[in-house]
Design an enzyme around this catalytic site. Structure first.
Site, short mmCIF file in Angstrom:
data_model
loop_
_atom_site.label_atom_id
_atom_site.label_comp_id
_atom_site.label_asym_id
_atom_site.label_seq_id
_atom_site.Cartn_x
_atom_site.Cartn_y
_atom_site.Cartn_z
N TYR A 1 139.44 -26.04 -81.95
CA TYR A 1 139.11 -25.95 -80.12
C TYR A 1 140.27 -26.15 -79.43
O TYR A 1 140.40 -25.44 -78.75
CB TYR A 1 138.22 -26.82 -80.49
N SER B 1 138.45 -25.00 -71.33
CA SER B 1 137.84 -26.97 -71.29
C SER B 1 139.07 -27.78 -70.92
O SER B 1 140.01 -27.38 -70.78
CB SER B 1 137.76 -26.89 -72.66
#
Ligand code: NAD
Length: 253
Positions: free
Chosen positions: A158, A145
């Site tokens: 996350y 990410s």
């Protein structure tokens, strides 16, 4: 004409979380390049199965909840009973929880770390053992990410999981390169999927994000196809431990 080293004909690719979003886009890309697919997701799988079979490729539907390690033995035995081998693993399944760090709960921490990091490692280990046992020059592609590079905001578990995925990609690449196994990652930028629906619905955040993307648009699942086929194919045999950003230039700003 396609460069032959990108051809995946005869290869078997396992893609986690392939019923929606980026996983579905990548599964279709791998099938377009010639691979048969093992889809490992929460149900339903019907649309991606139809899409892949329409390309003349096989699709094995394995329904599994990757929030624990419990399904890994069944995933491996079902996949190997059907195809006899796995050549490619795309660790795409992932979740996100948004809350201020001051309020963040243990459950939102554990749920995200379990799917995004713990299962990713132990599924890679299971597939990696199979590569070594069968002397397969396998490929593992982890989905990282922008928050593998940056801190983000209101997504502590996350960010932690995706930063760890980038580090783990390098570790596995280092340990397994000697077997001819390549482990790399793709870091998608801001892509239009369910994962970012709340961000896109927030007019202020959406405008801030778009303003920062040099390409001037949200990415799409189709944008990942070239990168995943490259990293799944012999074209990337000398690429080890790298995280390739597919982000419309976000990190270049
Ligand atoms: P999505 O919510 O559409 O897809 C998530 C996928 O993960 C689904 O297929 C779902 O079935 C699967 N999944 C979630 N929990 C699972 C579980 N417990 N067991 C089995 N499967 C499970 O979102 P997406 O954007 O397509 O996300 C795919 C990956 O890409 C994730 O790892 C996400 O973190 C990452 N990512 C997305 C973006 C983005 O902008 N959309 C950016 C960077 C990284």
């Amino acid at each position: 004409m396609t460069l032959k080293s990108f051809d995946l004909t005869g290869k078997v690719a396992m893609v986690t979380g392939c019923n929606t979003g980026l996983g579905r886009g990548m599964a279709v890309g791998l099938a377009q390049a010639g691979a048969d697919i093992i889809g490992v997701s929460l149900p339903p799988h019907d649309e991606v199965k139809q899409e892949i079979e329409a390309l003349g490729r096989r699709f094995l539907d394995i329904r599994a909840d990757l929030s624990s390690l419990e399904p890994i033995d069944r995933i491996m035995s079902t996949a190997l009973a059907e195809y006899g081998r796995i050549d490619i693993l795309v660790n795409n399944a992932g979740i996100i929880r948004r809350e201020d760090a001051l309020q963040f709960s243990e459950k939102d921490w554990d749920d995200v770390i379990n799917v995004n990091l713990k299962t990713l490692f132990f599924l890679s280990q299971a597939v990696g053992r199979q590569f070594v046992e069968k002397e397969i020059k396998g490929k593992i592609i982890n989905i990282a990410s922008m928050l593998s590079y940056q801190g983000g905001i209101r997504v502590p578990s996350y960010t932690s999981s995706k930063s760890a995925v980038m580090g783990l990609t390098k570790l596995l690449a280092n340990e397994w390169a000697k077997y001819g196994i390549n482990v790399n990652a793709i870091a998608p930028g801001y892509m239009a999927t369910d994962n970012t629906a709340p961000l896109r619905a927030d007019k202020v955040r959406s405008a801030e994000i778009l303003d920062r993307i040099p390409a001037g648009r949200w990415g799409t699942p189709e944008d990942l196809r070239g990168a995943v086929v490259f990293l799944a194919s012999a074209a990337s045999d000398y690429v080890n431990g790298f995280t390739l950003a597919v982000d419309g230039g976000w990190l270049a700003r």
